[in-house]
Design a protein around this motif. Structure first.
Motif, PDB file in Angstrom:
ATOM      1  N   TYR A 106       1.833 -67.620  50.729  1.00 39.01           N
ATOM      2  CA  TYR A 106       2.199 -67.111  52.113  1.00 39.01           C
ATOM      3  C   TYR A 106       1.755 -65.710  52.316  1.00 39.01           C
ATOM      4  O   TYR A 106       1.064 -65.282  53.346  1.00 39.01           O
ATOM      5  CB  TYR A 106       3.519 -67.766  52.741  1.00 39.01           C
ATOM      6  N   LEU A 107       2.470 -64.756  51.464  1.00 33.99           N
ATOM      7  CA  LEU A 107       2.202 -63.527  51.771  1.00 33.99           C
ATOM      8  C   LEU A 107       0.968 -62.961  51.505  1.00 33.99           C
ATOM      9  O   LEU A 107       0.386 -61.916  52.070  1.00 33.99           O
ATOM     10  CB  LEU A 107       3.286 -62.614  50.924  1.00 33.99           C
ATOM     11  N   SER A 108       0.423 -63.731  50.614  1.00 35.34           N
ATOM     12  CA  SER A 108      -1.137 -63.066  50.184  1.00 35.34           C
ATOM     13  C   SER A 108      -1.821 -63.653  51.248  1.00 35.34           C
ATOM     14  O   SER A 108      -3.094 -62.837  51.424  1.00 35.34           O
ATOM     15  CB  SER A 108      -1.660 -63.939  49.016  1.00 35.34           C
ATOM     16  N   ALA A 109      -1.702 -64.512  52.063  1.00 36.37           N
ATOM     17  CA  ALA A 109      -2.636 -64.874  53.342  1.00 36.37           C
ATOM     18  C   ALA A 109      -2.198 -63.975  54.550  1.00 36.37           C
ATOM     19  O   ALA A 109      -2.975 -63.631  55.557  1.00 36.37           O
ATOM     20  CB  ALA A 109      -2.543 -66.289  53.868  1.00 36.37           C
ATOM     21  N   LEU A 110      -0.792 -63.409  54.766  1.00 36.85           N
ATOM     22  CA  LEU A 110      -0.492 -62.594  55.972  1.00 36.85           C
ATOM     23  C   LEU A 110      -0.957 -61.162  55.578  1.00 36.85           C
ATOM     24  O   LEU A 110      -1.454 -60.830  56.813  1.00 36.85           O
ATOM     25  CB  LEU A 110       1.233 -62.746  55.946  1.00 36.85           C
ATOM     26  N   PHE A 111      -0.879 -60.705  54.392  1.00 39.01           N
ATOM     27  CA  PHE A 111      -1.214 -59.152  54.442  1.00 39.01           C
ATOM     28  C   PHE A 111      -2.475 -59.217  53.792  1.00 39.01           C
ATOM     29  O   PHE A 111      -2.652 -59.803  52.824  1.00 39.01           O
ATOM     30  CB  PHE A 111       0.149 -58.539  53.737  1.00 39.01           C
ATOM     31  N   GLU A 112      -3.401 -58.307  54.481  1.00 36.43           N
ATOM     32  CA  GLU A 112      -4.838 -58.066  53.537  1.00 36.43           C
ATOM     33  C   GLU A 112      -5.268 -56.739  54.076  1.00 36.43           C
ATOM     34  O   GLU A 112      -4.959 -56.301  55.028  1.00 36.43           O
ATOM     35  CB  GLU A 112      -5.722 -59.184  53.987  1.00 36.43           C
ATOM     36  N   PRO A 113      -5.756 -56.133  52.899  1.00 40.30           N
ATOM     37  CA  PRO A 113      -5.885 -56.616  51.407  1.00 40.30           C
ATOM     38  C   PRO A 113      -4.260 -56.468  50.993  1.00 40.30           C
ATOM     39  O   PRO A 113      -3.710 -55.426  51.274  1.00 40.30           O
ATOM     40  CB  PRO A 113      -6.758 -56.045  51.009  1.00 40.30           C
ATOM     41  N   LEU A 114      -4.026 -57.076  49.945  1.00 39.32           N
ATOM     42  CA  LEU A 114      -2.910 -57.155  49.180  1.00 39.32           C
ATOM     43  C   LEU A 114      -2.786 -56.970  47.658  1.00 39.32           C
ATOM     44  O   LEU A 114      -3.721 -57.866  47.033  1.00 39.32           O
ATOM     45  CB  LEU A 114      -1.789 -58.353  49.761  1.00 39.32           C
ATOM     46  N   SER A 115      -2.133 -56.167  46.986  1.00 38.03           N
ATOM     47  CA  SER A 115      -2.395 -56.178  45.702  1.00 38.03           C
ATOM     48  C   SER A 115      -0.729 -56.352  45.225  1.00 38.03           C
ATOM     49  O   SER A 115       0.080 -55.853  45.645  1.00 38.03           O
ATOM     50  CB  SER A 115      -2.837 -54.757  45.106  1.00 38.03           C
ATOM     51  N   GLN A 116      -0.736 -57.161  44.306  1.00 36.62           N
ATOM     52  CA  GLN A 116       0.685 -57.880  43.791  1.00 36.62           C
ATOM     53  C   GLN A 116       0.635 -57.431  42.373  1.00 36.62           C
ATOM     54  O   GLN A 116      -0.083 -57.553  41.482  1.00 36.62           O
ATOM     55  CB  GLN A 116       0.970 -59.345  44.301  1.00 36.62           C
ATOM     56  N   VAL A 117       2.093 -57.396  42.115  1.00 36.82           N
ATOM     57  CA  VAL A 117       2.364 -57.327  40.594  1.00 36.82           C
ATOM     58  C   VAL A 117       2.482 -58.770  40.008  1.00 36.82           C
ATOM     59  O   VAL A 117       3.365 -59.380  40.471  1.00 36.82           O
ATOM     60  CB  VAL A 117       3.684 -56.724  40.689  1.00 36.82           C
ATOM     61  N   VAL A 118       1.709 -58.732  38.906  1.00 33.02           N
ATOM     62  CA  VAL A 118       1.584 -60.010  38.440  1.00 33.02           C
ATOM     63  C   VAL A 118       1.754 -60.015  36.954  1.00 33.02           C
ATOM     64  O   VAL A 118       1.389 -58.972  36.372  1.00 33.02           O
ATOM     65  CB  VAL A 118       0.372 -61.030  38.534  1.00 33.02           C
ATOM     66  N   LYS A 119       2.470 -61.094  36.082  1.00 34.56           N
ATOM     67  CA  LYS A 119       2.216 -61.032  34.587  1.00 34.56           C
ATOM     68  C   LYS A 119       0.856 -61.049  34.202  1.00 34.56           C
ATOM     69  O   LYS A 119      -0.055 -61.905  34.583  1.00 34.56           O
ATOM     70  CB  LYS A 119       3.203 -62.264  34.111  1.00 34.56           C
ATOM     71  N   ARG A 120       0.761 -60.353  33.274  1.00 36.32           N
ATOM     72  CA  ARG A 120      -0.771 -59.993  32.816  1.00 36.32           C
ATOM     73  C   ARG A 120      -1.331 -61.201  32.284  1.00 36.32           C
ATOM     74  O   ARG A 120      -2.716 -61.541  32.321  1.00 36.32           O
ATOM     75  CB  ARG A 120      -0.691 -59.021  31.644  1.00 36.32           C
ATOM     76  N   GLU A 121      -0.416 -62.399  31.830  1.00 37.12           N
ATOM     77  CA  GLU A 121      -0.982 -63.574  31.189  1.00 37.12           C
ATOM     78  C   GLU A 121      -1.620 -64.464  32.327  1.00 37.12           C
ATOM     79  O   GLU A 121      -2.420 -65.271  32.081  1.00 37.12           O
ATOM     80  CB  GLU A 121       0.250 -64.344  30.668  1.00 37.12           C
ATOM     81  N   LEU A 122      -1.209 -64.174  33.706  1.00 37.78           N
ATOM     82  CA  LEU A 122      -1.649 -65.093  34.647  1.00 37.78           C
ATOM     83  C   LEU A 122      -3.103 -64.827  34.860  1.00 37.78           C
ATOM     84  O   LEU A 122      -3.937 -65.857  35.234  1.00 37.78           O
ATOM     85  CB  LEU A 122      -1.130 -64.583  35.932  1.00 37.78           C
ATOM     86  N   LEU A 123      -3.700 -63.662  34.510  1.00 33.42           N
ATOM     87  CA  LEU A 123      -5.257 -63.523  34.583  1.00 33.42           C
ATOM     88  C   LEU A 123      -6.131 -64.451  33.650  1.00 33.42           C
ATOM     89  O   LEU A 123      -7.207 -64.482  33.641  1.00 33.42           O
ATOM     90  CB  LEU A 123      -5.335 -62.140  34.529  1.00 33.42           C
TER      91      LEU A 123
END
Length: 256
Positions: free
Chosen positions: A90-107
């Motif tokens: 939801y938040l990735s769709a609401l705010f653009e462009p958005l950069s989020q903190v993610v676990k490196r493994e997700l990539l």
């Protein structure tokens, strides 16, 4: 879950996984040659809107949003409650462009992670907290200067409904050092999209966007005070959502 909801959930996952597979190949062809903002809209925003739409139509997970008028015109640091995967969509769709903190493994996750790598996330090594904070400070500052919102889940992991995890100061430190506010967000997505298991419960998620909060001064003391203020706001909003005592003007709502 009822047999009907089991079927709805299975269909939801089938459609979501199929769409991610097809979307990756489309984006792999087009995204590399597109500007960052256009790439974000193609790779992330459109697909995340599809994901929340599928959750609503197929799994019966609707949502109600309050406080949209609190979103500032200039991108800043978002401090959001973390309970499930739904709020990431939801938040990735609401705010653009958005950069989020993610676990490196997700990539490294096939298709989903490969597509995510195209939109400049802040990938951290959670096994090394000190290095992760440095990465957030360095890359987060770059993203803010590039005009992107930065999404931080200050609890660091998904916390079940009814509980609050300690807020890391990384997000507030990033905001204070950049001279920008933090935007606190509360919700109860975990009640319908649990952290554990694959089950989905139909219902309406309550999302509350708080007022942008500015630091009172600079340095570690200001960072700690702002972090505590954001934590207290989110805690109070979470309690009000849980008890049904949330009072927000009707014209500040958006229901989907």
């Amino acid at each position: 879950m009822s047999p009907v909801q089991v079927v709805r959930t299975l269909v939801f996952y089938l459609l979501l996984s199929s769409s991610s597979f097809l979307w990756f190949f489309l984006c792999a062809l087009l995204a590399p040659v597109l500007p960052f903002r256009t790439r974000y809209r193609l790779v992330v925003q459109t697909w995340c809107r599809l994901a929340t739409w599928l959750a609503k139509v197929v799994a019966g997970i609707r949502y109600e949003v309050r406080g949209l008028e609190n979103i500032p015109s200039q991108p800043c640091v978002i401090l959001a409650k973390h309970q499930s995967t739904w709020e990431t969509f939801y938040l990735s769709a609401l705010f653009e462009p958005l950069s989020q903190v993610v676990k490196r493994e997700l990539l490294y996750v096939p298709f989903f992670g490969w597509a995510m790598a195209m939109i400049k996330p802040i990938a951290i090594d959670r096994s090394n907290p000190k290095a992760a904070l440095k990465q957030l400070a360095k890359t987060g500052a770059e993203r803010l200067k590039q005009g992107a919102w930065v999404l931080v889940f200050p609890e660091g992991t998904r916390v079940p409904p009814g509980q609050m995890g300690k807020f890391s100061r990384g997000g507030t430190a990033l905001a204070v050092n950049a001279g920008l506010p933090v935007l606190p967000i509360a919700h109860n997505a975990g009640e319908f999209w649990p952290k554990e298991g694959w089950s989905k419960r139909p219902g309406t998620i309550q999302v509350v966007i708080g007022p942008a909060m500015h630091a009172e001064g600079e340095g570690p003391k200001a960072i700690a005070e702002l972090n505590d203020r954001a934590f207290n706001w989110v805690s109070q909003a979470q309690a009000q959502i849980s008890t049904g005592a949330l009072q927000v003007a009707d014209d500040a709502s958006s229901i989907a």
